[in-house]
Enzyme design. Sequence first.
Site, PDB file in Angstrom:
ATOM      1  N   GLU A  41      67.608   1.801  27.706  1.00 47.76           N
ATOM      2  CA  GLU A  41      66.716   1.882  28.856  1.00 47.76           C
ATOM      3  C   GLU A  41      66.884   0.628  29.711  1.00 47.76           C
ATOM      4  OE1 GLU A  41      61.932   2.600  29.648  1.00 47.76           O
ATOM      5  OE2 GLU A  41      62.559   1.487  27.864  1.00 47.76           O
ATOM      6  N   LYS A 113      62.007   9.523  33.357  1.00 48.01           N
ATOM      7  CA  LYS A 113      61.070   9.325  32.246  1.00 48.01           C
ATOM      8  C   LYS A 113      59.717   9.964  32.565  1.00 48.01           C
ATOM      9  CE  LYS A 113      59.174   5.451  29.531  1.00 48.01           C
ATOM     10  NZ  LYS A 113      59.161   3.964  29.440  1.00 48.01           N
ATOM     11  N   CYS A 154      62.530   6.070  25.826  1.00 47.55           N
ATOM     12  CA  CYS A 154      61.602   5.112  25.231  1.00 47.55           C
ATOM     13  C   CYS A 154      60.242   5.712  24.857  1.00 47.55           C
ATOM     14  CB  CYS A 154      61.452   3.905  26.140  1.00 47.55           C
ATOM     15  SG  CYS A 154      60.788   2.424  25.306  1.00 47.55           S
TER      16      CYS A 154
END
Length: 271
Positions: A41, A113, A154
């Site tokens: 990330e 995300k 994440c």
Amino acid sequence: MTRIALFQSTTGIDPSRNAETLTGAIASAAQGGAQMIFTPEMSGLLDRDRKRAAGHIVDESANPVLAAVSNEAAKNGLWVHLGSLAVDAGEGKWANRAFVIDDTGNIAARYDKMHMFDVDLDSGESWRESNAYRPGDTVVTVDCPVGKLGLTICYDLRFPALYEALGRLECDVIATPAAFTVPTGKAHWHVLQRARAIEASAFVIAAAQSGYHEDGRETYGHSLVVDPWGEVILDMGEGGPEVGFADIDLSRIQTVRAQVPSLANRREIAI
């Protein structure tokens, strides 16, 4: 067997230096015989000072790190999962966006995300991603050298519904690039990655940030490859920056799904 590479980085606040590190990692992965490399990330810029970072966050079409990585992928004939970059999403917001780049340098898939890390930790760390970032709303898969690849980033790791959706889509591999904090990493990183692999009966590939960064944060490292049975077949520890390799047997997926057919046996549950 399919050989993959993971880049465990300690990304800083200068995108040009980060781009040089990334292109070097791609070349190393190709030299090591990998068919695809996975990066963490925020591979292009990791800076908690949003005022300072703002000058580097542009539309993806103008992002120099994305351009450098795409060129290096084509140069080496290597697929790249660029874990994520911060890009301008318009209307005063940014996106935390993953890219899958094919071996000709073209973008094969994008994923923004979904889940924003808004939390106050006992260590005193406070994070408010939603203040700057716009969440994505689309589940993304792409066919690549590791089969059908599902994309997450994440904090998404803590939301099983996304992984259930990727399991229903019969992903062979799920990528979970990350910049995990040390306290949460020590407590939950390994157990969550293994659980998601078991639930989806898929490989999980988790390239991670590691060490002390220029912006003052510390990240946990331990880039992982987990097989569909939940066995860790690569753990890169707390070092970095470095490139690690793993050989994955994609036939293992069907073996595990035959032994534990949880995807086939699942039922809708009304609430």
